[in-house]
Design an enzyme around this catalytic site. Structure first.
Site, PDB file in Angstrom:
ATOM      1  N   ASP A  98       0.918  -1.518  -0.239  1.00 28.97           N
ATOM      2  CA  ASP A  98      -0.146  -0.025  -0.019  1.00 28.97           C
ATOM      3  C   ASP A  98       0.963   1.442  -0.166  1.00 28.97           C
ATOM      4  O   ASP A  98       1.691   1.290   0.862  1.00 28.97           O
ATOM      5  CB  ASP A  98      -0.302  -0.285   1.345  1.00 28.97           C
ATOM      6  CG  ASP A  98      -1.815   1.107   1.182  1.00 28.97           C
ATOM      7  OD1 ASP A  98      -1.258   1.894   0.500  1.00 28.97           O
ATOM      8  OD2 ASP A  98      -2.890   0.934   1.863  1.00 28.97           O
ATOM      9  N   LYS A 130      -3.413  12.171  -2.426  1.00 32.56           N
ATOM     10  CA  LYS A 130      -2.381  13.046  -1.130  1.00 32.56           C
ATOM     11  C   LYS A 130      -1.672  13.691  -1.820  1.00 32.56           C
ATOM     12  O   LYS A 130      -2.302  14.848  -2.243  1.00 32.56           O
ATOM     13  CB  LYS A 130      -2.136  12.071  -0.408  1.00 32.56           C
ATOM     14  CG  LYS A 130      -3.355  10.886   0.142  1.00 32.56           C
ATOM     15  CD  LYS A 130      -2.530   9.456   0.836  1.00 32.56           C
ATOM     16  CE  LYS A 130      -3.576   8.701   1.334  1.00 32.56           C
ATOM     17  NZ  LYS A 130      -4.619   9.052   2.484  1.00 32.56           N
ATOM     18  N   ARG A 163      -1.528  14.672  12.888  1.00 35.10           N
ATOM     19  CA  ARG A 163      -0.272  14.579  12.682  1.00 35.10           C
ATOM     20  C   ARG A 163      -0.333  15.483  11.653  1.00 35.10           C
ATOM     21  O   ARG A 163      -1.084  16.430  11.248  1.00 35.10           O
ATOM     22  CB  ARG A 163      -0.770  13.104  11.006  1.00 35.10           C
ATOM     23  CG  ARG A 163      -0.894  12.012  11.274  1.00 35.10           C
ATOM     24  CD  ARG A 163      -1.409  11.021   9.695  1.00 35.10           C
ATOM     25  NE  ARG A 163      -2.538  11.729   9.505  1.00 35.10           N
ATOM     26  CZ  ARG A 163      -3.284  11.345   8.222  1.00 35.10           C
ATOM     27  NH1 ARG A 163      -2.990   9.955   8.145  1.00 35.10           N
ATOM     28  NH2 ARG A 163      -3.805  10.979   7.240  1.00 35.10           N
TER      29      ARG A 163
END
Ligand SMILES: Cc1ncc(COP(=O)(O)O)c(C=O)c1O
Length: 419
Positions: free
Chosen positions: A219, A245, A393
């Site tokens: 992944d 992303k 994060r």
């Protein structure tokens, strides 16, 4: 020390750290790319490009041209003229610019979840050995990966062998060596851990799995566009990843699938649809897979969702993944430095590796107050994300994040904690 002296020292440190941000931005060879993204001329601090990348300024034009000239002008002819080939054409560009994959092994399709399902099932069909009835995965992998494999194990009557991953680091080569053996069919792992940002040893783990006779599915959601990859060089079997992303494809843009060319002849993926059939438009009886990576497709490709990816791939080809990784390392190092100066003294923990070589392009910070802190930060246009139970994060997109933006974001986290 008096409070006044404390405050003076803190301001002094902050001034030095801010100067450092300015120096790092001035010396950044990729700095000019930031202005190519929408919204980078504001004070908003965006620290979540590892969840959803910013759009490029050219994207509205590209999409509008597509609507006016492609969809609106060519209408149904567009499929034959260009669109049917886009999953492979963009896949090849992604392979070249980002994945270290020769042409003919990568396609854009589906969502990451669906692509992973198809790849894991294809990997099991490739192994095709009833003695190999185990799938190896880790307890800290992204939820969709874990759920998928649980479902596949139930469908296929397989056993899951779980590697206990340290949530602040990730899976090591040794753990994979210990977990694999003559019963292993497939190993499924994330290259960059979604929580800690730990960068797994992709070549080492791939080699460990192969030496146990197993195949690997990687992944790459958090690594595509942020770390250098050489899938062909590492002899990776299968890989999947997101394009929304670091590739800035937009919310819900389709995923990519990589299948090593050695597994393409006879590849068996489980969702047989017309787009993966040889001569799709013959509408003939019976499924016969198209040759090569095309057989990985199932239904009509999501053309809209693919358009924005091309802009970023062009930039990556120009900038080069080596320079992108270099900047990512500097960004995470600076984030850790700000953490040490401002957040460690107030009890925040770094839940990411300290060694930069073991990090992807985000770090995670833990503190019990962070759920509320994140909500307050979003109100102030400081946007990291929150991951339960109490992690913030800090995601750093090398093409669009500046050091000054990171400084502002980390300062806001500090201030919010001190409220
Ligand atoms: C590591 C990882 N794997 C899988 C996914 C799921 O992808 P999708 O929602 O596109 O299926 C994500 C989504 O953020 C992810 O970060």
């Amino acid at each position: 020390m008096s409070n006044a002296m404390d405050a003076k020292l803190e301001n002094h440190d902050a001034a030095i750290l801010l100067e450092q941000a300015a120096r790092l931005d001035a010396a950044d060879p990729l700095a000019r790319y930031r202005a190519l993204f929408i919204g980078t001329d504001t004070n908003l601090s965006y620290l979540d490009g590892n969840s959803l990348g910013r759009p490029l300024k050219r994207t509205p034009r590209d999409i509008s041209t597509f609507i006016e000239e492609g969809w609106g002008g060519r209408l149904i002819r567009g499929w034959d003229e260009e669109w049917l080939d886009l999953p492979q054409a963009i896949g090849d560009q992604l392979g070249r610019a980002v994945l270290g994959a020769a042409p003919g092994q990568t396609v854009i399709a589906d969502s990451t979840t669906v692509v992973l399902y198809k790849l894991i099932r294809a990997a099991l069909a490739t192994v095709a050995d009833p003695a190999r009835a185990e799938i190896v995965l880790d307890t800290d992998n992204f939820p969709t990966d874990r759920y998928l494999v649980e479902g596949i194990a139930r469908e296929e009557g397989l056993t899951l062998r779980w590697i206990e991953a340290d949530p602040a680091s990730g899976v090591s080569v040794e753990q994979v060596r210990d977990a694999t053996g003559p019963a292993t069919a497939v190993v499924l792992l994330s290259h960059v851990a979604y929580r800690s940002g730990f960068l797994a040893d992709l070549p080492g783990i791939t080699e460990a799995a192969h030496s146990a006779g197993a195949l690997v599915v990687w992944d790459l959601c958090h690594s595509a566009g942020s770390v250098e990859l050489d899938l062909d060089g590492a002899d990776v079997d299968f890989a999947a990843g997101c394009t929304y992303k670091y590739l800035n494809g937009g919310p819900g843009s389709p995923a990519f699938a990589y299948v090593n060319r050695r597994h393409l002849p006879g590849l068996q993926q489980p969702i047989w649809g017309w787009m993966g059939r040889k001569d799709a438009f013959e509408m003939a009886a019976g499924y016969e897979a198209a040759p090569g990576i095309r057989s990985f497709l199932s239904g009509t490709p999501a053309i809209f969702g693919m358009l924005a990816i091309r802009g970023t791939l062009d930039l990556i080809e120009e900038a080069g993944m080596a320079a992108i990784r270099e900047k990512s390392l500097k960004l995470t190092a600076y984030a850790v430095q700000l953490y040490e100066a401002w957040l460690a003294p107030t009890g925040v923990e770094l839940a990411s590796p300290r060694d930069p070589a073991l990090r992807g392009s985000h770090i995670t910070l833990d503190h019990p107050a962070f759920r509320n802190v994140t909500a307050a930060l979003w109100e102030q246009d400081v946007i990291p994300d929150f991951r339960a139970p109490h992690g913030i994060r800090v995601g750093l997109s090398p093409l669009s994040t500046s050091f000054a933006e990171l400084f502002r974001g980390m300062a806001a986290i500090r201030d919010q904690l001190h409220r």
